[in-house]
Design a protein around this motif. Structure first.
Motif, mmCIF file in Angstrom:
data_model
loop_
_atom_site.group_PDB
_atom_site.id
_atom_site.type_symbol
_atom_site.label_atom_id
_atom_site.label_comp_id
_atom_site.label_asym_id
_atom_site.label_seq_id
_atom_site.Cartn_x
_atom_site.Cartn_y
_atom_site.Cartn_z
ATOM 1 N N ARG A 49 0.840 -1.191 0.000
ATOM 2 C CA ARG A 49 0.000 0.000 0.000
ATOM 3 C C ARG A 49 0.878 1.246 0.000
ATOM 4 O O ARG A 49 1.867 1.323 0.745
ATOM 5 C CB ARG A 49 -0.913 0.029 1.231
ATOM 6 N N VAL A 50 0.525 2.205 -0.853
ATOM 7 C CA VAL A 50 1.295 3.444 -0.936
ATOM 8 C C VAL A 50 0.332 4.636 -0.997
ATOM 9 O O VAL A 50 -0.844 4.478 -1.313
ATOM 10 C CB VAL A 50 2.201 3.461 -2.194
ATOM 11 N N TYR A 51 0.866 5.818 -0.662
ATOM 12 C CA TYR A 51 0.111 7.069 -0.813
ATOM 13 C C TYR A 51 0.537 7.743 -2.116
ATOM 14 O O TYR A 51 1.725 7.936 -2.361
ATOM 15 C CB TYR A 51 0.370 8.006 0.364
ATOM 16 N N ALA A 52 -0.459 8.038 -2.943
ATOM 17 C CA ALA A 52 -0.177 8.722 -4.214
ATOM 18 C C ALA A 52 -0.828 10.096 -4.184
ATOM 19 O O ALA A 52 -1.936 10.265 -3.655
ATOM 20 C CB ALA A 52 -0.717 7.896 -5.375
ATOM 21 N N LYS A 53 -0.156 11.080 -4.772
ATOM 22 C CA LYS A 53 -0.659 12.451 -4.722
ATOM 23 C C LYS A 53 -0.366 13.161 -6.036
ATOM 24 O O LYS A 53 0.691 12.989 -6.650
ATOM 25 C CB LYS A 53 0.007 13.206 -3.562
ATOM 26 N N ASN A 54 -1.352 13.957 -6.445
ATOM 27 C CA ASN A 54 -1.171 14.838 -7.601
ATOM 28 C C ASN A 54 -1.873 16.153 -7.286
ATOM 29 O O ASN A 54 -3.097 16.224 -7.287
ATOM 30 C CB ASN A 54 -1.759 14.210 -8.863
ATOM 31 N N GLY A 55 -1.077 17.167 -7.000
ATOM 32 C CA GLY A 55 -1.665 18.452 -6.604
ATOM 33 C C GLY A 55 -2.437 18.311 -5.304
ATOM 34 O O GLY A 55 -1.902 17.872 -4.283
ATOM 35 N N GLU A 56 -3.735 18.667 -5.339
ATOM 36 C CA GLU A 56 -4.577 18.564 -4.143
ATOM 37 C C GLU A 56 -5.210 17.184 -4.015
ATOM 38 O O GLU A 56 -5.829 16.879 -2.995
ATOM 39 C CB GLU A 56 -5.686 19.636 -4.198
ATOM 40 N N SER A 115 -5.224 13.172 -3.560
ATOM 41 C CA SER A 115 -4.380 12.115 -3.007
ATOM 42 C C SER A 115 -5.240 10.898 -2.680
ATOM 43 O O SER A 115 -6.454 11.007 -2.497
ATOM 44 C CB SER A 115 -3.653 12.599 -1.752
ATOM 45 N N THR A 116 -4.592 9.746 -2.612
ATOM 46 C CA THR A 116 -5.303 8.503 -2.301
ATOM 47 C C THR A 116 -4.316 7.463 -1.810
ATOM 48 O O THR A 116 -3.124 7.511 -2.146
ATOM 49 C CB THR A 116 -6.050 7.974 -3.546
#
Length: 390
Positions: free
Chosen positions: A97-104, A106-107
């Motif tokens: 499991r990882v945290y992914a983010k693009n600008g505002e 995230s998931t």
């Protein structure tokens, strides 16, 4: 008295007490309808599971490791799998499991680390961009392929996701492709995922162990032979560790799931059948009341020459008519409810005409079984005592 005359008298008696007759049939109606609806839902679920398994590919083999400390799959192990005859492609997998983010946006999402063979082995398709290459795996490139749901979450317009960067654990990765939606399979979403080169994913997920290997047989006809070869390789590499890993194909999984679904369907049908027995008891109860109410009528018929057989037949036919009408109404209502459930919910409904016919015939059988005792009681009444009855 002929059979047709007995039938007419039975129907006339039912018409005389319409409300009581309907309440008597209610147990049979509910029982038959319940059997049809619950069995349809159970068989529909079984069919849905089989379709999901088939969608994964009928020539897919899976090596699953439950204890990665005892059974450690390495690159050398993967190469041995590739050398087996009958195996066309091999795709090792690490997950985390990882945290992914693009600008505002995230998931938290599941990351799958694998090789270029994964898209072919799992029969996946791209909606845009491209998949991983062997060179990117060797160079530990920071590139990813997004699942459909992940792309929708991280980008307002997933069509603009390719060649954009996303942050995973604070590290920038370039998006090179987006997968077509595959929906939910076996209770988990195949669209809420990020796929990266296995060498890159090991570092991102802090997982260095390969827990699963997918293998694709050359064709469906040699799946069993390929499976035995894979099992032989695992036995040679890890002697005495068979409890810590498993080798399975889609047919094994389908057989297991079908067995579970059939047991579940049988249980649902059995529970619903109890309603039929309760309905049969209701028929017997009302028929006994009917015998008591019509004691004098029975005495008159016997006094003018009616024999025991004709009295028995009349009341038995009346019980069978009640159960038959209840069964027909139950079939209609059951099919209607099953259709309604399929329309208003996401459940898959599979009609079984054999089960429908069996439920109807069982309702008639219930009428015969529970109608015999009251009919027999009526036929045994003494005509003199029956004429005196008030």
């Amino acid at each position: 008295m002929s059979l047709s005359e007995s039938m007419k008298m039975a129907i006339r008696s039912i018409k005389t007490n319409k409300v009581r007759a309907f309440l008597t049939m209610l147990g049979i109606i509910i029982g038959v309808a319940s059997v049809i609806v619950l069995v349809s839902i159970g068989q529909g679920s079984s069919q849905s599971v089989q379709e999901e398994i088939n969608s994964l590919g009928t020539n897919l083999l899976t090596v699953s490791v439950s204890d990665t400390d005892s059974v450690e799959l390495t690159d050398d192990t993967i190469e041995q799998f590739k050398d087996l005859s009958g195996i066309s492609e091999v795709a090792p997998v690490v997950t985390g499991r990882v945290y992914a983010k693009n600008g505002e946006n995230s998931t938290q999402v599941s990351m799958t680390g694998t090789t270029s063979s994964y898209i072919s082995v799992r029969d996946l398709e791209l909606s845009q961009g491209r998949f991983l290459t062997d060179m990117e795996t060797e160079l530990r490139s920071k590139v990813v392929v997004l699942g459909s749901d992940t792309a929708d979450t991280l980008f307002e317009n997933q069509k603009k996701a390719v060649d954009q960067n996303v942050l995973i654990g604070g590290v920038s990765y370039r998006v090179i492709g987006v997968l077509k939606s595959v929906g939910t399979s076996m209770g988990s979403s195949g669209d809420d995922v990020i796929i990266a080169p296995i060498t890159t994913a090991k570092r991102a997920t802090s997982s260095t162990t390969i827990g699963t290997v997918y293998l694709k047989a050359e064709n469906e006809n040699i799946v069993e032979r390929a499976m035995y070869q894979v099992q032989g390789t695992m036995t040679t590499l890890f002697p005495g560790q068979s409890d810590n890993y498993s080798v399975s194909n889609q047919e094994d999984l389908m057989d297991t799931m079908s067995s579970v679904s059939d047991t579940f369907t049988l249980m649902l049908g059995g529970i619903a059948s109890i309603s039929l027995l309760v309905g049969g008891i209701g028929i017997m109860n009302i028929m006994l009341v009917s015998v008591s109410e019509r004691t004098k009528e029975i005495g008159i018929r016997k006094a003018i020459g009616a024999n025991r057989k004709s009295i028995l037949l009349q009341f038995l036919i009346e019980a069978v008519v009640l159960s038959c009408l209840g069964g027909l109404l139950g079939v209609g209502i059951g099919l209607g409810i099953a259709k309604l459930v399929s329309v208003v919910s996401s459940l898959t409904i599979s009609y079984s005409w054999s089960v429908t016919i069996m439920a109807f015939l069982f309702s008639i059988f219930i009428g015969v079984v529970f109608g015999v005792f009251p009919a027999n009681k009526a036929s045994k009444l003494n005509p003199i005592q029956a004429l005196r009855h008030e």
